[in-house]
Design an enzyme around this catalytic site. Sequence first.
Site, short mmCIF file in Angstrom:
data_model
loop_
_atom_site.label_atom_id
_atom_site.label_comp_id
_atom_site.label_asym_id
_atom_site.label_seq_id
_atom_site.Cartn_x
_atom_site.Cartn_y
_atom_site.Cartn_z
N LYS A 54 24.31 -6.97 -29.51
CA LYS A 54 24.56 -5.55 -29.28
C LYS A 54 23.23 -4.79 -29.19
O LYS A 54 23.04 -3.96 -28.30
CB LYS A 54 25.41 -4.97 -30.43
CG LYS A 54 26.86 -5.36 -30.35
CD LYS A 54 27.64 -5.06 -31.63
CE LYS A 54 29.06 -5.62 -31.50
NZ LYS A 54 29.84 -5.54 -32.74
N GLN A 98 29.53 -3.19 -38.64
CA GLN A 98 30.02 -4.51 -38.26
C GLN A 98 31.03 -5.02 -39.29
O GLN A 98 30.74 -5.07 -40.48
CB GLN A 98 28.83 -5.49 -38.12
CG GLN A 98 29.20 -6.86 -37.63
CD GLN A 98 29.71 -6.86 -36.18
OE1 GLN A 98 29.16 -6.19 -35.32
NE2 GLN A 98 30.78 -7.59 -35.94
N ASP A 121 33.41 2.52 -32.18
CA ASP A 121 34.38 1.43 -32.26
C ASP A 121 35.81 1.97 -32.14
O ASP A 121 36.75 1.19 -31.93
CB ASP A 121 34.24 0.68 -33.59
CG ASP A 121 33.63 -0.70 -33.43
OD1 ASP A 121 33.60 -1.20 -32.29
OD2 ASP A 121 33.21 -1.28 -34.45
#
Length: 294
Positions: A54, A98, A121
């Site tokens: 990422k 994460q 997200d």
Amino acid sequence: MTATIIDGKAFAAKVRGQVAEHVQRLKDEHGLTPGLAVVLVGEDPASQVYVRSKGKQTVEVGMNSYEHKLPADTSEADLLALIERLNADPAVNGILVQLPLPKHLNSDLVINAIDPAKDVDGFHISNVGLLGTGQKAMVPCTPLGCLMMLRDHHGSLSGMNAVVIGRSNIVGKPMAQLLLGDSCTVTIAHSRTRDLPEVVRRADIVIAAVGRPEMVHGDWIKPGATVIDVGINRIEGRNGLFGDCDFDSCAEVAGAITPVPGGVGPMTIACLLANTVTATCRANGLAEPQGLTA
Ligand code: NAD
């Protein structure tokens, strides 16, 4: 029939190209450089790989990447304090924590501490609610990537029968909401669904998001249907990654299918970058990039 292969790798490269162009415009015309902060707690090897990837792709499209690596025994208070700092930091337009987090940390609490406008997200309860009510939301990256590929392949999805296998908060449920938003007739199947093959046989669009290698067989697929395989699985004794669909038998019957690897996977990070640009535009009252949001 042998299915058209939907090339997620190539499509993701195209999306990243569009993101990079938009980032350049934001720099040139508004003096803005979007920034994405990724928070990793602990040393889960798969998570480390994702975070590295990422960060690399964020920089490649011209954005700023901020990585925060915290030890596995980080307290909830310390993690929440970091999120508060990132929420307040004008250089940070997107925040991603994460998952999975170590067991002593409450994921729901942590995710809901993120400013919803920076929640790239799309897991914050406000974004879940906005998506569910058809309002402008930050949309979870994996389902957004699936939707983009479906729109690209079909144009309009209106009136199509879609079966989503899996009801997780990160894939199955938001995927179903997005398909509903595009006027599909949506069925969500799950571990308790009766006669799953028969349910899947009705689908013009099948989204498999289960986590069971090669569970969906070709004889479950309606001839000509589009199969989007979200699964990423390993099989003991065999090398490589495997989807939730038995690729060979499904590709014999389907009209189009995504491979694993090289299908949904690359689209997920591309959509994370797209969401960061979208968040930057929204935060600054600027027009959003076309085709990069739901
Ligand atoms: P999850 O474990 O949270 O959810 C799995 C879902 O599958 C559950 O809702 C469950 O009801 C359903 N299920 C389990 N067994 C079933 C069965 N026998 N029949 C029908 N349904 C069944 O998983 P998830 O996080 O949604 O991920 C699903 C898969 O997608 C995994 O393989 C994961 O690795 C993969 N994934 C890929 C990406 C990507 O970027 N490509 C992103 C997220 C998840």
